[in-house]
Motif scaffolding. Structure first.
Motif, mmCIF file in Angstrom:
data_model
loop_
_atom_site.group_PDB
_atom_site.id
_atom_site.type_symbol
_atom_site.label_atom_id
_atom_site.label_comp_id
_atom_site.label_asym_id
_atom_site.label_seq_id
_atom_site.Cartn_x
_atom_site.Cartn_y
_atom_site.Cartn_z
ATOM 1 N N UNK A 130 0.811 -1.221 0.000
ATOM 2 C CA UNK A 130 0.000 0.000 0.000
ATOM 3 C C UNK A 130 0.841 1.266 0.000
ATOM 4 N N UNK A 131 0.267 2.330 -0.502
ATOM 5 C CA UNK A 131 0.868 3.663 -0.422
ATOM 6 C C UNK A 131 0.255 4.307 0.813
ATOM 7 N N UNK A 132 1.115 4.677 1.753
ATOM 8 C CA UNK A 132 0.636 5.243 3.008
ATOM 9 C C UNK A 132 0.638 6.768 2.922
ATOM 10 N N UNK A 133 -0.537 7.338 3.170
ATOM 11 C CA UNK A 133 -0.753 8.781 3.066
ATOM 12 C C UNK A 133 -0.922 9.359 4.463
ATOM 13 N N UNK A 134 -0.210 10.448 4.730
ATOM 14 C CA UNK A 134 -0.372 11.148 5.997
ATOM 15 C C UNK A 134 -0.724 12.603 5.717
ATOM 16 N N UNK A 135 -1.730 13.093 6.396
ATOM 17 C CA UNK A 135 -2.154 14.483 6.227
ATOM 18 C C UNK A 135 -1.649 15.358 7.358
ATOM 19 N N UNK A 136 -0.762 14.819 8.171
ATOM 20 C CA UNK A 136 -0.179 15.592 9.258
ATOM 21 C C UNK A 136 -0.586 15.075 10.619
ATOM 22 N N UNK A 137 0.047 15.640 11.611
ATOM 23 C CA UNK A 137 -0.192 15.238 12.981
ATOM 24 C C UNK A 137 -1.660 15.430 13.357
ATOM 25 N N UNK A 138 -2.202 14.453 14.051
ATOM 26 C CA UNK A 138 -3.593 14.524 14.460
ATOM 27 C C UNK A 138 -4.562 13.907 13.468
ATOM 28 N N UNK A 139 -4.073 13.546 12.293
ATOM 29 C CA UNK A 139 -4.912 12.908 11.281
ATOM 30 C C UNK A 139 -4.520 11.438 11.163
ATOM 31 N N UNK A 140 -5.479 10.568 10.922
ATOM 32 C CA UNK A 140 -5.139 9.143 10.785
ATOM 33 C C UNK A 140 -4.351 8.877 9.501
ATOM 34 N N UNK A 141 -3.519 7.865 9.556
ATOM 35 C CA UNK A 141 -2.763 7.418 8.395
ATOM 36 C C UNK A 141 -3.723 6.681 7.463
ATOM 37 N N UNK A 142 -3.658 6.974 6.173
ATOM 38 C CA UNK A 142 -4.501 6.293 5.188
ATOM 39 C C UNK A 142 -3.629 5.355 4.365
ATOM 40 N N UNK A 143 -4.159 4.197 4.031
ATOM 41 C CA UNK A 143 -3.462 3.275 3.155
ATOM 42 C C UNK A 143 -4.262 3.114 1.873
ATOM 43 N N UNK A 144 -3.609 3.389 0.774
ATOM 44 C CA UNK A 144 -4.209 3.229 -0.549
ATOM 45 C C UNK A 144 -3.580 1.965 -1.128
ATOM 46 N N UNK A 145 -4.401 0.917 -1.287
ATOM 47 C CA UNK A 145 -3.804 -0.359 -1.693
ATOM 48 C C UNK A 145 -4.300 -0.913 -3.027
ATOM 49 N N UNK A 146 -4.965 -0.069 -3.796
ATOM 50 C CA UNK A 146 -5.403 -0.535 -5.113
ATOM 51 C C UNK A 146 -5.529 0.648 -6.075
ATOM 52 N N UNK A 147 -5.607 0.323 -7.339
ATOM 53 C CA UNK A 147 -5.784 1.347 -8.366
ATOM 54 C C UNK A 147 -7.109 2.070 -8.148
ATOM 55 N N UNK A 148 -8.150 1.323 -7.799
ATOM 56 C CA UNK A 148 -9.469 1.936 -7.595
ATOM 57 C C UNK A 148 -9.433 2.935 -6.437
ATOM 58 N N UNK A 149 -8.752 2.583 -5.336
ATOM 59 C CA UNK A 149 -8.651 3.499 -4.204
ATOM 60 C C UNK A 149 -7.834 4.740 -4.569
ATOM 61 N N UNK A 150 -6.799 4.557 -5.371
ATOM 62 C CA UNK A 150 -5.996 5.701 -5.817
ATOM 63 C C UNK A 150 -6.849 6.640 -6.670
ATOM 64 N N UNK A 151 -7.694 6.076 -7.525
ATOM 65 C CA UNK A 151 -8.574 6.898 -8.363
ATOM 66 C C UNK A 151 -9.549 7.699 -7.502
ATOM 67 N N UNK A 152 -10.118 7.080 -6.481
ATOM 68 C CA UNK A 152 -11.037 7.783 -5.585
ATOM 69 C C UNK A 152 -10.310 8.942 -4.913
#
Length: 100
Positions: free
Chosen positions: A9-31
């Motif tokens: 997965x590609x792990x996305x962080x929006x900064x301190x205080x925000x949960x870490x997001x994991x994008x693990x598919x092409x469909x999730x990346x498109x969203x």
């Protein structure tokens, strides 16, 4: 595993205080990309979007789309630094050899 899932997965962080997001598919990346603010859509965004679209239509592999999406996340400073590093101290060459 779905053919459109990423090897890792590609792990996305929006900064301190925000949960870490994991994008693990092409469909999730498109969203994720479709929700990106219109005013912040530049050439790197367009490249990631085009690559994900190509992967969805079978013209590109999911891993190639992942690389483009990871580049977008890195450029926009959303990429979690730890996800960019190989796991277990392996060299990048070893990781790329596993993906082939």
């Amino acid at each position: 595993m779905d053919r459109l899932h990423f090897f890792s997965p590609v792990r996305i962080t929006r900064g301190q205080g925000h949960p870490l997001e994991e994008v693990d598919s092409v469909a999730e990346a498109m969203v994720f990309l479709r929700k990106w603010p219109t005013g912040r859509r530049g050439p790197v965004y367009q490249c990631a979007l085009n690559c994900c679209s190509a992967a969805l239509s079978g013209q590109m592999s999911p891993e190639e789309a992942r690389k483009a999406f990871t580049g977008f996340a890195r450029i926009t400073r959303l990429l979690d630094d730890e996800s960019a590093m190989p796991m277990g101290g392996e060299s990048m060459g070893h990781v790329y050899a596993l993906r082939r």
